[in-house]
Motif scaffolding. Structure first.
Motif, mmCIF file in Angstrom:
data_model
loop_
_atom_site.group_PDB
_atom_site.id
_atom_site.type_symbol
_atom_site.label_atom_id
_atom_site.label_comp_id
_atom_site.label_asym_id
_atom_site.label_seq_id
_atom_site.Cartn_x
_atom_site.Cartn_y
_atom_site.Cartn_z
ATOM 1 N N ILE A 1 8.299 19.235 -20.489
ATOM 2 C CA ILE A 1 9.000 20.104 -21.425
ATOM 3 C C ILE A 1 9.987 19.277 -22.251
ATOM 4 C CG2 ILE A 1 10.708 20.679 -19.653
ATOM 5 C CD1 ILE A 1 10.987 23.409 -20.964
ATOM 6 N N PHE A 2 10.138 19.620 -23.525
ATOM 7 C CA PHE A 2 11.003 18.890 -24.450
ATOM 8 C C PHE A 2 10.543 17.455 -24.662
ATOM 9 C CE2 PHE A 2 14.558 21.845 -23.114
ATOM 10 C CZ PHE A 2 14.630 22.474 -24.331
ATOM 11 N N GLY A 3 9.333 17.153 -24.252
ATOM 12 C CA GLY A 3 8.883 15.781 -24.395
ATOM 13 C C GLY A 3 9.529 14.833 -23.416
ATOM 14 N N PHE A 4 10.058 15.375 -22.309
ATOM 15 C CA PHE A 4 10.691 14.523 -21.305
ATOM 16 C C PHE A 4 9.646 13.677 -20.596
ATOM 17 C CE2 PHE A 4 14.756 16.935 -21.146
ATOM 18 C CZ PHE A 4 15.582 15.835 -21.204
ATOM 19 N N THR A 5 9.811 12.385 -20.665
ATOM 20 C CA THR A 5 9.000 11.490 -19.858
ATOM 21 C C THR A 5 9.945 10.921 -18.812
ATOM 22 O OG1 THR A 5 9.571 9.651 -21.278
ATOM 23 C CG2 THR A 5 7.551 10.864 -21.822
ATOM 24 N N PRO A 6 9.387 10.325 -17.745
ATOM 25 C CA PRO A 6 10.288 9.696 -16.760
ATOM 26 C C PRO A 6 11.247 8.725 -17.436
ATOM 27 C CG PRO A 6 8.041 9.713 -15.944
ATOM 28 C CD PRO A 6 7.977 10.258 -17.344
ATOM 29 N N ALA A 7 10.729 8.000 -18.422
ATOM 30 C CA ALA A 7 11.578 7.017 -19.096
ATOM 31 C C ALA A 7 12.763 7.691 -19.780
ATOM 32 C CB ALA A 7 10.758 6.248 -20.124
ATOM 33 N N LEU A 8 12.496 8.797 -20.440
ATOM 34 C CA LEU A 8 13.582 9.481 -21.158
ATOM 35 C C LEU A 8 14.578 10.107 -20.194
ATOM 36 C CD1 LEU A 8 11.645 11.057 -24.144
ATOM 37 C CD2 LEU A 8 13.278 9.171 -24.206
ATOM 38 N N VAL A 9 14.076 10.633 -19.088
ATOM 39 C CA VAL A 9 14.984 11.191 -18.083
ATOM 40 C C VAL A 9 15.919 10.104 -17.577
ATOM 41 C CG1 VAL A 9 15.149 12.192 -15.774
ATOM 42 C CG2 VAL A 9 13.391 13.002 -17.362
ATOM 43 N N VAL A 10 15.332 8.968 -17.218
ATOM 44 C CA VAL A 10 16.154 7.856 -16.737
ATOM 45 C C VAL A 10 17.119 7.415 -17.828
ATOM 46 C CG1 VAL A 10 16.099 5.452 -16.022
ATOM 47 C CG2 VAL A 10 14.457 7.067 -15.067
ATOM 48 N N GLY A 11 16.622 7.391 -19.060
ATOM 49 C CA GLY A 11 17.465 6.965 -20.171
ATOM 50 C C GLY A 11 18.681 7.857 -20.338
ATOM 51 N N VAL A 12 18.446 9.166 -20.331
ATOM 52 C CA VAL A 12 19.558 10.099 -20.514
ATOM 53 C C VAL A 12 20.554 9.968 -19.364
ATOM 54 C CG1 VAL A 12 20.203 12.533 -20.596
ATOM 55 C CG2 VAL A 12 18.231 11.729 -21.904
ATOM 56 N N LEU A 13 20.017 9.874 -18.132
ATOM 57 C CA LEU A 13 20.909 9.737 -16.978
ATOM 58 C C LEU A 13 21.695 8.434 -17.056
ATOM 59 C CD1 LEU A 13 18.713 11.147 -14.065
ATOM 60 C CD2 LEU A 13 20.620 12.231 -15.255
ATOM 61 N N ALA A 14 21.013 7.383 -17.478
ATOM 62 C CA ALA A 14 21.709 6.090 -17.585
ATOM 63 C C ALA A 14 22.804 6.173 -18.645
ATOM 64 C CB ALA A 14 20.712 4.990 -17.929
ATOM 65 N N ALA A 15 22.526 6.864 -19.734
ATOM 66 C CA ALA A 15 23.534 7.003 -20.787
ATOM 67 C C ALA A 15 24.751 7.748 -20.248
ATOM 68 C CB ALA A 15 22.945 7.744 -21.984
ATOM 69 N N ILE A 16 24.486 8.833 -19.513
ATOM 70 C CA ILE A 16 25.602 9.593 -18.935
ATOM 71 C C ILE A 16 26.394 8.715 -17.978
ATOM 72 C CG2 ILE A 16 26.183 11.513 -17.404
ATOM 73 C CD1 ILE A 16 23.868 13.062 -18.668
ATOM 74 N N GLY A 17 25.651 7.976 -17.157
ATOM 75 C CA GLY A 17 26.318 7.079 -16.206
ATOM 76 C C GLY A 17 27.174 6.058 -16.922
ATOM 77 N N ALA A 18 26.631 5.503 -17.997
ATOM 78 C CA ALA A 18 27.394 4.499 -18.743
ATOM 79 C C ALA A 18 28.651 5.124 -19.343
ATOM 80 C CB ALA A 18 26.525 3.901 -19.850
ATOM 81 N N GLY A 19 28.501 6.341 -19.881
ATOM 82 C CA GLY A 19 29.660 7.024 -20.447
ATOM 83 C C GLY A 19 30.736 7.224 -19.394
ATOM 84 N N MET A 20 30.299 7.609 -18.188
ATOM 85 C CA MET A 20 31.276 7.846 -17.113
ATOM 86 C C MET A 20 31.951 6.547 -16.685
ATOM 87 S SD MET A 20 29.079 10.601 -14.911
ATOM 88 C CE MET A 20 30.293 10.971 -13.656
ATOM 89 N N LEU A 21 31.159 5.487 -16.661
ATOM 90 C CA LEU A 21 31.701 4.203 -16.223
ATOM 91 C C LEU A 21 32.766 3.694 -17.212
ATOM 92 C CD1 LEU A 21 30.726 2.862 -13.646
ATOM 93 C CD2 LEU A 21 29.526 1.185 -15.062
#
Lengths: 361, 533, 391
Positions: free
Chosen positions: A89-109
């Protein structure tokens, strides 16, 4: 109507208004605006969370940029390692899921760094934000040059509601505005409403506001000021991270140095414009970005009549200035709003002041 | 501690034993013993800096004692922080109210002790009900939805007390609760306190005002320089005895001001109107004159327009109407620079905000208002030698205790900082001198010194306007006393013969009649105290 | 002895911050070897810093042949002269942009608008320079430089005015002005001031208004002017009544008002002055180049922040910090050629220096020494005024 349009010079204004009304109801201008405003809104939510608890954050820009880079790199790495068979859904691929999570993680860091510097080390908060901006720009530029990522993980897909829904009277344009973009854009309105309610009706909101206004008062009733501030700054990083993800995983499919282009600062202006409320900041972001969306619309589909002829004439003679004018409008507008509105809006009383417990020097 | 068997009636609710707390260079608390019984109002009396606040901070968990123990109902406890203290039934009403002005009464009371509808959202309705109920029980009704910033100081204090009661406090500490109240408001709050005590609450009442302590307390413990110097019952002591205990020597509290010999009017103010930061008219057509060689005192509860009046007179704020003239010349709306050149000197009320640049050297601060005048400027450049010479002289003449003129002003004590300001402002050629809270927060020695200087200036022929929230200071110094109430001067009385109670009533109600009892009135958004928080 | 101790108290934290930044930078450099070769090269930082130093000063300390390192200090006079000239030439605009930020700090203002002021100053110098290109050199150069100074001052005046009279905080407004300047000037060069001939869009040659070279290959007049300005700024800030006013407004705006100063006037004046310094830097860059290219990317405005913070907003500190950063800039190309380390590492190291400066209290604690605060105290006024943006 035509009578109005024919008035010299003033007629241009009426023609423009007619074009604007037309664009709002018949084109995807509202959706386009919402899309362009998304990183501004997310950045502004980060700003609201920070400043409501008493921390100035001018490092939103750097947080976004870092998140955009990290999210993009993570997505590319995952996508190279395991090319997606098919998107969810929304064109989510595993890569994009990881990407979004990594971006959030980076923002938090990065937020954690800001929190540590401005809350624990009690460095000046404006300096801390500046440091974050400079390091983010340098480090992402350096790593980008070093790694020179090839390829991309693609982007998140927009929702495509059935055409029948879009044709509904009244509801149609609303659905068009809010539910024809990618998932990050679509989620923005939810974040805005939820945060608005929580800020003014929940325990977390009450404590956050108290800590931003009068930390000592909060301290004397047993609230841990330091913890509230840390929590809010790091939570703000989530939204800055999402804004970064929007840049490289939803709106674009690549990373360029300095691609945030001062959006983090426009977000700060939206916070001020919106008087430190999520809904107000949302309105401010829309106001700033509608002009850029309008510029895109005008360039692809110039208005009819004299105004169109006039604009095409300018475009032919001064193509570069014409294009840059629309690019510059959000910044100009931000400046004007800042000059006109700030005088009348009151920030949380203790913003920018580190908290030192009584007796601890 | 709630598990402990119910203690005998005479057992103290709270006992602090041999509490010692050292800070670099000072012993703030030196083996202090104190106990408070249930239902007792126990006054803690001492000068500024005697160690009262440190002791209470220890009780409230804001500071950790170096040694000593705290017992609640006979059981020893360790208080790790404010939340710990609150959980054990100890609440504190701070001198500077710990209220968030932009938030409502209910939100302020709820903060930290939230009544929840579910794990996320507040139950404002239930909180509302409980607040109204508590208020009614103790004799005052309050609208929980009003922003605290719009309440008068007296009502803000009631909010603080409600805050404590909402947390079911058994031991209530009030730090200088009357400092910002009128004598009438003080009486009202005493009624509330007595009622609380009658219900079994223990109250610690911190003060340095002798007559109040004698009036309200069941027992009085006096602290001097970190040590308990005596405990008395009101019946067996008097003001002189307590003063001697508190100060440790017989101080002459009243400066011999002598008679004034006023000449012509120097500062003439007529129908002056000034708006505050929010655009509200807070000085409402004030007229008065100050004659050369006299001190005109302005008395009034803080927040009745004195601040705006002073700012308008000194050029920091533009008046919205009326005129001001100095020595016959119209100076309405003139800026600070122009007024200084006309011979006005000004000792501001907030010395850290206005009077000093704390990050600058003492010498630079001593020329803060003359930095661009000869002899401190030669040609285009500053004359460091002339500045140093003046600083040396000022330090000697005004008894400023400092290692050198080059140390930062921030390293000086409050008294010495104020003496530096006085040195700077009194040494100029002046015809008008405006003093705003000139001795706030200072030690007795500095107060005496400054009061003497003020009287000396008067006798040299200066027209002096003295604004002070300390009624005692105004009564001691002023030749005439103007009382400000809600932005107006409601009366001007002769200083040496003024009655304390008379002036107090004018301050509280603006007239010389019995004011209506405020206890049944809903909080009135009257002249309010901004900047109190 | 006491003066040595005083210098240590002032310099300890900046020096330690620089060393720590180089240390962390070396980790990033060794990691970078992974991008070009399969294995980590632990010697790469040494090689990189060595070539950086050599490029900046002509000094060499080690020889690297194969995997072996030999200590072999050497200096080639002609190379050293060339390298040092480059360092000084790179430092001179940084001195100016450093002053553009540092003088602002003294008044409690944070001028992040150096970038935009550099662009406007440079553009103004290019336009006037193009017009007076045929005049005798002294006249042409003077006019072009003055135009740069005025352009920058005008562009600094705007945020100063907005701050003083509308309360718009300069941190946000100067950044908006940076973007605006970039957009508008590109458009102007492309559409109006473009000359025919060159393969890319640029303004006309400045001809006789080009920066005169005083020594070496690029030792130009700007270096001399920057040095003079350092002295003048020192005198202005610390020895004149106006400087006293600026410092008072920075340290305590309320006290400044009380003392009869006009904070508004001083805010506008100081921001204009800051803009002037940045505008001069832009003028020197453009007049050295000879024309204004439509695509003119420069980081000197931004680096001014690092210079000012590293130099404690003191003119002498700013001079030293600018020389350090100028050396890094001058040496970076040779580092990129010799060690294959991307030139962007310089930006990272600058950022890291700032990070450690910001965490100064941690460093001070670690040093266990009574060193002085590095962050200019007036920065507190910047942050407070952010919260006070109502007045």
């Amino acid at each position: 109507m035509d009578v109005l349009f024919d008035i010299p010079i003033l007629g241009f204004i009426f023609q423009f208004l007619a074009y604007l009304v037309d664009a709002i109801f018949t084109t995807n201008l509202p959706a386009q605006t919402l899309q362009l405003a998304t990183p501004i809104v997310l950045g502004a939510l980060c700003g609201v969370l920070n400043e409501r608890s008493g921390i100035v954050n001018i490092g939103i820009e750097g947080m976004m940029l870092t998140a955009a880079f990290v999210g993009f790199m993570a997505a590319v790495v995952v996508s190279d390692a395991m090319p997606a068979a098919e998107a969810g859904i929304f064109g989510f691929t595993p890569a994009l899921v990881v990407g979004v999570l990594a971006a959030i993680g980076a923002g938090m860091l990065v937020s954690l760094l800001h929190a540590w510097l401005s809350i624990s080390v009690r460095a000046d908060q404006i300096i801390s934000g500046t440091v974050i901006n400079i390091i983010a720009l340098g480090l992402t530029g350096y790593l980008n040059r070093l790694i020179q990522p090839s390829g991309s993980a693609g982007t998140l897909d927009p929702i495509r509601p059935p055409a029948a829904l879009l044709d509904l009277p009244v509801l149609g344009p609303v659905i068009q505005m809010f539910f024809t973009s990618g998932p990050i854009t679509t989620s923005v309105i939810i974040f805005v409403i939820v945060l608005q309610i929580l800020l003014f009706r929940s325990r977390w909101g009450l404590r956050t506001r108290a800590v931003g206004e009068h930390p000592r008062a909060a301290d004397t009733v047993g609230i841990n000021v330091i913890r509230v501030r840390y929590r809010n700054v790091i939570l703000g990083g989530v939204f800055a991270g999402l804004a970064g993800a929007w840049l490289t995983l939803e709106f674009n499919a690549s990373f360029q140095n300095g691609m945030t282009a001062n959006r983090g600062f426009i977000a700060l202006a939206a916070v001020i414009f919106g008087r430190w409320t999520p809904v107000g900041a949302f309105g401010g972001a829309l106001l700033f970005m509608v002009w850029e969306a309008l510029g895109i619309a005008i360039r692809s589909d110039p208005p009819p009549g004299d105004l169109g002829v006039f604009l095409s004439g300018i475009q032919a003679t001064y193509p570069s200035l014409y294009n840059n004018f629309f690019g510059a409008l959000p910044y100009l507008l931000t400046l004007i709003v800042l000059a006109g509105v700030v005088g009348r809006s009151i920030p949380p009383a203790s913003v920018g002041r580190p908290y030192v417990k009584e007796g601890a020097t | 501690m709630t598990e402990s068997p119910s203690p005998p009636v005479t057992a103290p609710a709270l006992e602090m034993r041999a509490i010692t707390k050292r800070y670099p260079g000072v012993v703030a608390n030196d083996a202090i013993d104190i106990d408070v019984r249930p239902g007792e109002i126990h006054a803690l009396l001492g000068e500024n800096g005697a160690g009262k606040s440190t002791l209470m901070n220890i009780l409230y968990g804001l500071a950790t004692p170096d040694s000593g123990e705290i017992l609640l109902d006979g059981a020893e406890v360790r208080i790790g922080g404010p939340s710990d203290a609150i959980a054990r039934g100890i609440s504190m009403v701070h001198q500077h109210f710990m209220l968030v002005p932009v938030m409502s009464v209910a939100d302020n009371i709820l903060l930290g002790a939230e009544t929840m509808a579910n794990p996320i959202f507040l139950d404002r309705k239930e909180a509302h009900r409980r607040i109204v109920e508590l208020g009614t029980r103790f004799g005052f009704q309050i609208d929980p939805d009003v922003p605290v910033g719009s309440l008068s100081v007296g009502w803000q204090q009631r909010v603080e007390i409600l805050k404590a009661l909402y947390r079911q406090a058994r031991i209530l500490v009030l730090d200088e609760p009357t400092a910002v109240l009128t004598p009438q408001e003080t009486k009202e709050i005493f009624v509330v306190l007595r009622r609380l005590a009658d219900e079994g609450h223990s109250i610690i009442f911190i003060s340095h005002k002798l007559h109040e302590v004698l009036e309200i307390a069941d027992r009085i413990t006096v602290i001097r320089r970190g040590k308990v110097v005596g405990t008395r019952a009101p019946a067996e002591t008097n003001e002189d005895d307590l003063a001697a205990l508190m100060v440790g020597r017989n101080v002459q509290l009243v400066v011999d001001r002598g008679e004034s010999h006023p000449a012509g009017a120097t500062l003439v103010v007529s129908d002056l109107k000034v708006a505050d930061d929010r655009g509200q008219e807070s000085v409402n057509g004030v007229s008065f004159e100050v004659r050369a060689g006299e001190i005109l005192g302005v008395a009034g509860v803080a927040g009745n327009g004195q601040e705006e009046l002073v700012e308008a007179l000194t050029g920091l704020r533009k008046p919205t109407g009326g005129t001001v003239s100095m020595g016959g010349r119209d100076v309405t709306g003139a800026g600070p620079r122009a007024l200084q050149q006309q011979g006005m000197s000004f000792v501001p009320g907030d010395r850290h905000r206005f009077g000093l640049v704390l990050g600058f050297s003492l010498a630079d601060n001593l020329v803060l208002t003359q930095y661009d005048e000869p002899p401190y400027v030669k040609g285009l450049l500053r004359d460091e030698k002339a500045i140093a010479a003046w600083a040396k002289r000022a330090i000697a003449e005004y008894d400023i205790r400092t290692p050198s003129a080059n140390v930062n002003a921030s390293t000086l004590s409050g008294g010495n900082q104020q003496k530096a300001i006085v040195a700077r402002e009194f040494s100029r050629e002046l015809t008008v001198l405006i003093l705003d809270q000139p001795t706030r927060g200072l030690d007795v020695g500095s107060i005496e010194f400054i009061h003497r200087q003020v009287v000396a200036k008067r006798d040299e022929g200066a027209a002096i306007l003295l604004v002070s929230a300390e009624l005692d200071e105004v009564l001691e110094l002023a030749d005439r006393v103007a009382v400000m109430y809600r932005g107006e001067i409601v009366a001007v009385v002769d200083g040496p013969t003024a009655e304390r109670e008379d002036v107090g009533l004018l301050m509280a109600a603006g007239r010389r009649a019995i004011p209506p009892v405020a206890s049944d009135a809903v909080a009135e958004p009257g002249p309010t105290a901004t900047g109190l928080s | 002895m006491t003066s040595l101790r005083r210098i240590w108290a002032l310099a300890a934290i900046p020096v330690v911050s620089i060393l720590l930044a180089l240390l962390v930078g070396s980790l990033l450099i060794s990691a970078s070897s992974l991008a070009t070769s399969p294995s980590l090269n632990p010697l790469l930082p040494l090689i990189a810093y060595e070539s950086l130093l050599q490029g900046a000063t002509g000094l060499s300390f080690i020889d690297v042949t194969g995997g072996a390192i030999t200590f072999n200090p050497s200096i080639k006079p002609d190379q050293a002269a060339r390298a040092l000239t480059s360092t000084v030439a790179a430092a001179s605009p940084l001195v100016l942009t450093g002053l553009a930020v540092g003088v602002g700090f003294k008044a409690g203002l944070f001028n992040i608008g150096g970038t935009g002021q550099v662009l406007v100053g440079g553009f103004a110098a290019a336009l006037v320079g193009g017009t007076v290109a045929g005049q005798p050199a002294p006249v042409a150069v003077t006019m072009a430089i003055l135009a740069g100074a005025l352009g920058g001052a005008a562009y600094g005046f705007i945020p100063g005015f907005l701050k003083a009279f509308t309360g718009a905080h300069e941190v946000v407004s100067t950044i908006m002005l940076n973007s605006l300047a970039a957009f508008v000037i590109v458009g102007l060069v492309n559409d109006i001031f473009k000359i025919t001939g060159p393969s890319f869009a640029r303004s006309a040659d400045v001809g006789n208004a080009a920066m005169p070279i005083l020594f070496g290959r690029n030792g130009n007049l700007g270096i001399l002017i920057s040095l003079i300005l350092v002295v003048l700024v020192y005198v202005l800030i610390y020895r004149t009544p106006l400087g006293f006013e600026i410092r008072t407004v920075g340290a305590n705006p309320s006290a400044a008002r009380y003392a009869g100063m006009s904070p508004r006037r001083l805010v506008v004046l100081t921001m204009s002055l800051c803009g002037m310094f940045a505008g001069l830097a832009g003028a020197f860059e453009i007049l050295s180049l000879g024309y204004y290219p439509a695509v003119f990317g420069t980081s000197i405005g931004f680096s001014g922040i690092t210079v000012a913070l590293l130099g404690r907003a003191h003119p002498v500190g700013i001079l030293l910090a600018a020389i350090l950063l100028g050396a890094m800039q001058a040496g970076a190309p040779s580092m990129q050629i010799t060690a294959k380390v991307p030139i962007e590492i310089i930006d990272v190291i600058q950022g890291l220096i700032l990070l450690f400066l910001a965490a100064e209290s941690v460093i001070r604690h670690a040093l266990r020494s009574r060193t002085e605060r590095v962050t200019p105290g007036e920065i507190g006024t910047v942050s407070r005024s952010y919260g006070d943006s109502t007045t």
